[in-house]
Design a protein around this motif. Sequence first.
Motif, mmCIF file in Angstrom:
data_model
loop_
_atom_site.group_PDB
_atom_site.id
_atom_site.type_symbol
_atom_site.label_atom_id
_atom_site.label_comp_id
_atom_site.label_asym_id
_atom_site.label_seq_id
_atom_site.Cartn_x
_atom_site.Cartn_y
_atom_site.Cartn_z
ATOM 1 N N GLN A 167 0.859 -1.183 0.000
ATOM 2 C CA GLN A 167 0.000 0.000 0.000
ATOM 3 C C GLN A 167 0.896 1.235 0.000
ATOM 4 N N GLU A 168 0.716 2.070 -1.013
ATOM 5 C CA GLU A 168 1.416 3.348 -1.058
ATOM 6 C C GLU A 168 0.453 4.444 -0.633
ATOM 7 N N VAL A 169 0.965 5.431 0.076
ATOM 8 C CA VAL A 169 0.151 6.587 0.425
ATOM 9 C C VAL A 169 0.608 7.753 -0.428
ATOM 10 N N SER A 170 -0.356 8.500 -0.924
ATOM 11 C CA SER A 170 -0.034 9.670 -1.737
ATOM 12 C C SER A 170 0.539 10.754 -0.840
ATOM 13 N N LEU A 171 1.169 11.719 -1.458
ATOM 14 C CA LEU A 171 1.719 12.830 -0.696
ATOM 15 C C LEU A 171 0.630 13.544 0.097
ATOM 16 N N ALA A 172 -0.561 13.641 -0.479
ATOM 17 C CA ALA A 172 -1.679 14.284 0.222
ATOM 18 C C ALA A 172 -2.090 13.516 1.474
ATOM 19 N N GLU A 173 -1.902 12.204 1.483
ATOM 20 C CA GLU A 173 -2.283 11.364 2.623
ATOM 21 C C GLU A 173 -1.156 11.170 3.632
ATOM 22 N N THR A 174 0.024 11.647 3.287
ATOM 23 C CA THR A 174 1.216 11.342 4.079
ATOM 24 C C THR A 174 1.171 11.895 5.496
ATOM 25 N N ASP A 175 0.749 13.141 5.653
ATOM 26 C CA ASP A 175 0.738 13.733 7.000
ATOM 27 C C ASP A 175 -0.111 12.908 7.959
ATOM 28 N N ALA A 176 -1.304 12.515 7.528
ATOM 29 C CA ALA A 176 -2.184 11.705 8.374
ATOM 30 C C ALA A 176 -1.572 10.330 8.623
ATOM 31 N N ALA A 177 -0.987 9.726 7.599
ATOM 32 C CA ALA A 177 -0.380 8.400 7.755
ATOM 33 C C ALA A 177 0.758 8.441 8.770
ATOM 34 N N ILE A 178 1.561 9.485 8.717
ATOM 35 C CA ILE A 178 2.677 9.617 9.658
ATOM 36 C C ILE A 178 2.160 9.841 11.077
ATOM 37 N N ARG A 179 1.128 10.658 11.236
ATOM 38 C CA ARG A 179 0.548 10.886 12.572
ATOM 39 C C ARG A 179 0.029 9.589 13.177
ATOM 40 N N GLU A 180 -0.558 8.732 12.345
ATOM 41 C CA GLU A 180 -1.126 7.463 12.813
ATOM 42 C C GLU A 180 -0.070 6.382 13.030
ATOM 43 N N ALA A 181 1.111 6.566 12.463
ATOM 44 C CA ALA A 181 2.141 5.527 12.497
ATOM 45 C C ALA A 181 2.780 5.382 13.877
ATOM 46 N N ASP A 182 3.163 4.146 14.176
ATOM 47 C CA ASP A 182 3.968 3.885 15.371
ATOM 48 C C ASP A 182 5.428 4.201 15.102
ATOM 49 N N VAL A 183 5.838 4.023 13.854
ATOM 50 C CA VAL A 183 7.225 4.289 13.481
ATOM 51 C C VAL A 183 7.283 4.719 12.016
ATOM 52 N N LEU A 184 8.139 5.708 11.768
ATOM 53 C CA LEU A 184 8.430 6.200 10.424
ATOM 54 C C LEU A 184 9.851 5.774 10.102
ATOM 55 N N LEU A 185 9.997 4.920 9.096
ATOM 56 C CA LEU A 185 11.312 4.374 8.754
ATOM 57 C C LEU A 185 11.849 4.979 7.468
ATOM 58 N N ASP A 186 13.078 5.441 7.522
ATOM 59 C CA ASP A 186 13.827 5.893 6.352
ATOM 60 C C ASP A 186 14.739 4.745 5.968
ATOM 61 N N GLY A 196 5.609 -10.724 8.193
ATOM 62 C CA GLY A 196 4.433 -10.757 9.054
ATOM 63 C C GLY A 196 3.934 -9.407 9.528
ATOM 64 N N TYR A 197 4.590 -8.317 9.121
ATOM 65 C CA TYR A 197 4.108 -6.980 9.462
ATOM 66 C C TYR A 197 2.955 -6.663 8.517
ATOM 67 N N MET A 198 1.788 -6.380 9.062
ATOM 68 C CA MET A 198 0.605 -6.215 8.225
ATOM 69 C C MET A 198 0.187 -4.762 8.019
ATOM 70 N N GLN A 199 0.668 -3.853 8.847
ATOM 71 C CA GLN A 199 0.289 -2.440 8.731
ATOM 72 C C GLN A 199 1.477 -1.627 8.223
ATOM 73 N N VAL A 200 1.836 -1.863 6.976
ATOM 74 C CA VAL A 200 3.000 -1.218 6.379
ATOM 75 C C VAL A 200 2.546 -0.412 5.169
ATOM 76 N N ARG A 201 2.952 0.845 5.152
ATOM 77 C CA ARG A 201 2.651 1.701 4.008
ATOM 78 C C ARG A 201 3.920 2.418 3.569
ATOM 79 N N SER A 202 3.990 2.679 2.289
ATOM 80 C CA SER A 202 5.134 3.340 1.682
ATOM 81 C C SER A 202 4.690 4.694 1.140
ATOM 82 N N ILE A 203 5.552 5.692 1.245
ATOM 83 C CA ILE A 203 5.229 7.024 0.729
ATOM 84 C C ILE A 203 5.529 7.076 -0.764
ATOM 85 N N ALA A 204 4.496 7.286 -1.570
ATOM 86 C CA ALA A 204 4.657 7.384 -3.021
ATOM 87 C C ALA A 204 5.549 8.578 -3.360
ATOM 88 N N GLY A 205 6.548 8.348 -4.170
ATOM 89 C CA GLY A 205 7.455 9.427 -4.558
ATOM 90 C C GLY A 205 8.590 9.658 -3.595
#
Length: 126
Positions: A16-35, A96-105
């Motif tokens: 699942q990729e999140v669009s740039l428009a959805e990124t702020d909300a996705a990051i707020r909801e995340a337990d961890v932001l990985l680079d 086995g990680y099921m709640q993983v999203r990637s930032i598009a772009g």
Amino acid sequence: MKTAHDLVAAAKTRIQEVSLAETDAAIREADVLLDVREAAEYAAGHLPGAVHVARGLLEFKLSSTPELDNRDLNIVLYCKTGGRAALAASTLHEMGYMQVRSIAGGFDAWEAAGKPVMKPALPDFE
């Protein structure tokens, strides 16, 4: 024979990729932001709050870090343009990680949109 592009394209069908428009909300909801970029890329600038785990060490780091071992973690990850993050997200699903999203772009899209970037500050010698 598959190319890197083929592998990334296949991975993007499984994640699942999140669009740039959805990124702020996705990051707020995340337990961890990985680079998942290389250390020098992270040091040159990264998203605020991001934890660096290079893609080449991802499986080992997550397996050996108790705080990251929980398979219920809500993880958002990114790389420079999205390819490495797509491969990393696919790998995390296999682990086995099921709640993983990637930032598009990736980082490039984030920075181009004028969103905040953490950069190292040189000491003021005056």
